[in-house]
Design a protein around this motif. Structure first.
Motif, PDB file in Angstrom:
ATOM      1  N   LYS A   1      27.006 -43.135   2.518  1.00 22.41           N
ATOM      2  CA  LYS A   1      25.744 -42.543   2.998  1.00 22.41           C
ATOM      3  C   LYS A   1      25.840 -41.028   3.204  1.00 22.41           C
ATOM      4  O   LYS A   1      25.141 -40.452   4.053  1.00 22.41           O
ATOM      5  CB  LYS A   1      25.249 -43.231   4.274  1.00 22.41           C
ATOM      6  N   LYS A   2      26.722 -40.368   2.452  1.00 25.87           N
ATOM      7  CA  LYS A   2      26.804 -38.908   2.509  1.00 25.87           C
ATOM      8  C   LYS A   2      25.532 -38.313   1.893  1.00 25.87           C
ATOM      9  O   LYS A   2      24.945 -38.898   0.977  1.00 25.87           O
ATOM     10  CB  LYS A   2      28.004 -38.411   1.710  1.00 25.87           C
ATOM     11  N   LEU A   3      25.146 -37.149   2.389  1.00 25.85           N
ATOM     12  CA  LEU A   3      24.033 -36.408   1.782  1.00 25.85           C
ATOM     13  C   LEU A   3      24.616 -35.557   0.666  1.00 25.85           C
ATOM     14  O   LEU A   3      25.482 -34.702   0.915  1.00 25.85           O
ATOM     15  CB  LEU A   3      23.348 -35.532   2.832  1.00 25.85           C
ATOM     16  N   LEU A   4      24.149 -35.782  -0.578  1.00 26.57           N
ATOM     17  CA  LEU A   4      24.808 -35.184  -1.739  1.00 26.57           C
ATOM     18  C   LEU A   4      23.826 -34.496  -2.687  1.00 26.57           C
ATOM     19  O   LEU A   4      22.675 -34.931  -2.841  1.00 26.57           O
ATOM     20  CB  LEU A   4      25.545 -36.272  -2.539  1.00 26.57           C
ATOM     21  N   HIS A   5      24.326 -33.455  -3.352  1.00 27.18           N
ATOM     22  CA  HIS A   5      23.670 -32.852  -4.505  1.00 27.18           C
ATOM     23  C   HIS A   5      24.588 -33.142  -5.692  1.00 27.18           C
ATOM     24  O   HIS A   5      25.769 -32.794  -5.675  1.00 27.18           O
ATOM     25  CB  HIS A   5      23.526 -31.336  -4.287  1.00 27.18           C
ATOM     26  N   ILE A   6      24.040 -33.818  -6.708  1.00 22.25           N
ATOM     27  CA  ILE A   6      24.868 -34.284  -7.822  1.00 22.25           C
ATOM     28  C   ILE A   6      24.298 -33.769  -9.138  1.00 22.25           C
ATOM     29  O   ILE A   6      23.099 -33.903  -9.406  1.00 22.25           O
ATOM     30  CB  ILE A   6      24.914 -35.828  -7.861  1.00 22.25           C
ATOM     31  N   SER A   7      25.160 -33.193  -9.961  1.00 17.30           N
ATOM     32  CA  SER A   7      24.744 -32.822 -11.314  1.00 17.30           C
ATOM     33  C   SER A   7      25.683 -33.493 -12.308  1.00 17.30           C
ATOM     34  O   SER A   7      26.879 -33.651 -12.043  1.00 17.30           O
ATOM     35  CB  SER A   7      24.756 -31.301 -11.486  1.00 17.30           C
ATOM     36  N   GLY A   8      25.120 -33.881 -13.431  1.00 16.15           N
ATOM     37  CA  GLY A   8      25.926 -34.544 -14.446  1.00 16.15           C
ATOM     38  C   GLY A   8      25.054 -35.034 -15.583  1.00 16.15           C
ATOM     39  O   GLY A   8      23.831 -34.815 -15.586  1.00 16.15           O
ATOM     40  N   THR A   9      25.686 -35.715 -16.500  1.00 16.35           N
ATOM     41  CA  THR A   9      24.945 -36.149 -17.673  1.00 16.35           C
ATOM     42  C   THR A   9      23.907 -37.217 -17.308  1.00 16.35           C
ATOM     43  O   THR A   9      24.094 -37.995 -16.363  1.00 16.35           O
ATOM     44  CB  THR A   9      25.907 -36.660 -18.759  1.00 16.35           C
ATOM     45  N   GLU A  10      22.828 -37.229 -18.079  1.00 18.70           N
ATOM     46  CA  GLU A  10      21.721 -38.155 -17.815  1.00 18.70           C
ATOM     47  C   GLU A  10      22.217 -39.594 -17.673  1.00 18.70           C
ATOM     48  O   GLU A  10      21.814 -40.314 -16.746  1.00 18.70           O
ATOM     49  CB  GLU A  10      20.716 -38.056 -18.971  1.00 18.70           C
ATOM     50  N   ALA A  11      23.109 -40.004 -18.563  1.00 20.38           N
ATOM     51  CA  ALA A  11      23.556 -41.404 -18.577  1.00 20.38           C
ATOM     52  C   ALA A  11      24.246 -41.777 -17.260  1.00 20.38           C
ATOM     53  O   ALA A  11      23.990 -42.848 -16.699  1.00 20.38           O
ATOM     54  CB  ALA A  11      24.492 -41.638 -19.756  1.00 20.38           C
ATOM     55  N   LEU A  12      25.112 -40.898 -16.752  1.00 18.30           N
ATOM     56  CA  LEU A  12      25.804 -41.203 -15.495  1.00 18.30           C
ATOM     57  C   LEU A  12      24.839 -41.176 -14.313  1.00 18.30           C
ATOM     58  O   LEU A  12      24.916 -42.021 -13.416  1.00 18.30           O
ATOM     59  CB  LEU A  12      26.954 -40.222 -15.254  1.00 18.30           C
TER      60      LEU A  12
END
Lengths: 320, 74
Positions: free
Chosen positions: A15-26
């Motif tokens: 339940k961490k508050l996250l900003h995530i970037s990565g490939t569409e599929a993932l």
């Protein structure tokens, strides 16, 4: 920090508050939770710039007060009103979507926009891979958005304040002509060069201008870059709109992007940023793959937002 | 930390490179210059002053130097 899919899913489960970037599929496979995300396969990380569809750039946001939202082109003008009075907002927009165009052309006129701290980026694709779609993800619902803005509004405790800034390695050449436009837009046929109406595509061709270099707009002393996307049938297309009333100049050329970033980031001293992103054009034109900029790491993006849409710029936010 | 209409007018009319440190102020000022240029009426000037003061007041902690530069304009 770059993480595997499994490591990222574990952080979401915590339940961490996250900003995530990565490939569409993932991104599409990640579980719902307290996160916001956007697509890119380009990253600036400790150890060097990286291109990968196998890892995710994960930023933990240690804040207790937050809310998620999504906006279409009709609700976008409310974005600043929805932000916390003391805090900041991270927004992610899919490249080449209607909300991308709407935000780029209108954000500076949104009510109270400069009274809030708004940063973000334009989600993209791997330019070498076919079949990808730029997405922004609202993690709390698990929605992958192709035509809406994903937003994470964060509130700060009393006594803390957010500060948004940019690192722009380009500076206007004092010997440049002044280039102005009669209307705003992503596509331009004519402009005024030192007041003389000129077909911009012809001017670029006649002067043999390097279109890898942005136009630097004078925003009351701050240089704001606009990058050329392509030139077709006499029309110059940009990655962000040019605006009537802003004076643009050609920049001084950059001999070495890595040196330029090291110099600029070094001048900042010990910047403890909570968010940063940098432009895909800096990554590609500057050959940043494998090069470590020495700080201010984050996703490599198809447009950067510091209130307004910027190009060829590093945006960062810190808490004071 | 409040600007008067006269101080705002000096800022809006300033032809040099403003020495501002906070990007939000650079951007807001650019927008306000456009608004004032299209309608240079006293009411517009007062609205510009109010907008600038809201920004300066809210972010006083980081905008002190910018405020001092603005009020130093002759």
């Amino acid at each position: 920090m770059l993480k595997s899919f499994e490591q990222t899913a574990a952080l979401i489960a915590e339940k961490k508050l996250l900003h995530i970037s990565g490939t569409e599929a993932l991104l599409r496979k990640l579980p719902a939770g307290n996160w916001i995300g956007g697509s890119t396969e380009y990253f600036l990380a400790e150890g060097g710039g990286k291109v990968s569809g196998e890892v995710l750039d994960v930023l933990e946001l240690p804040f207790a007060e937050y809310k998620f939202a999504a906006y279409d082109d009709k609700t976008l003008p409310d974005i600043a009103k929805d932000a916390y009075d003391n805090g900041f907002s991270i927004i992610i927009l899919p490249f080449d979507s209607e909300v991308h165009r709407h935000y780029a052309e209108n954000a500076s006129g949104y009510e109270s926009v400069f009274l809030k701290n708004i940063v973000g980026w334009i989600a993209g694709i791997n330019l070498e891979a076919a079949g990808q779609t730029p997405i922004a993800v609202r993690g709390d619902t698990g929605e992958a958005l192709t035509d809406k803005v994903a937003a994470l509004h964060i509130g700060l405790p009393e006594g803390k304040i957010a500060q948004v800034n940019i690192v722009n390695i380009f500076t206007a050449d004092p010997n440049s002509p002044v280039i102005t436009f009669n209307e705003h837009g992503f596509a331009v046929k004519t402009c005024f060069v030192d007041g003389k109406e000129t077909v911009l595509a012809d001017y670029i061709s006649e002067k043999n201008l390097d279109t890898k270099l942005p136009l630097v707009g004078d925003y009351s002393g701050a240089g704001i870059n606009i990058s050329v996307k392509n030139i077709e049938n006499g029309v110059v297309y940009f990655y962000a709109p040019v605006f009537k009333g802003v004076e643009y100049r050609l920049p001084r050329p950059i001999a070495d992007y890595v040196d330029a970033f090291h110099g600029k980031i070094g001048e900042l001293g010990d910047v403890d940023s909570v968010f940063a992103c940098n432009c895909i054009l800096n990554f590609l034109y500057g050959g940043l793959e494998g090069k470590d900029l020495g700080g201010l790491y984050g996703p490599v993006t198809f447009g950067e937002i510091a209130w307004q849409l910027l190009n060829q710029t590093l945006v960062y936010l810190r808490i004071l | 930390m409040k600007l008067t209409d006269a101080q705002t007018k000096k800022l809006l009319d300033y032809k040099g490179q403003p020495q501002l440190k906070q990007l939000s102020l650079n951007m807001a000022l650019t927008r306000l210059k456009g608004i004032y240029k299209s309608n240079p009426a006293p009411e517009t000037l007062s609205k510009c002053t109010a907008d600038l003061n809201a920004l300066l007041e809210k972010f006083a902690v980081i905008m002190q130097a910018d405020f001092e530069w603005i009020v130093s304009l002759k």
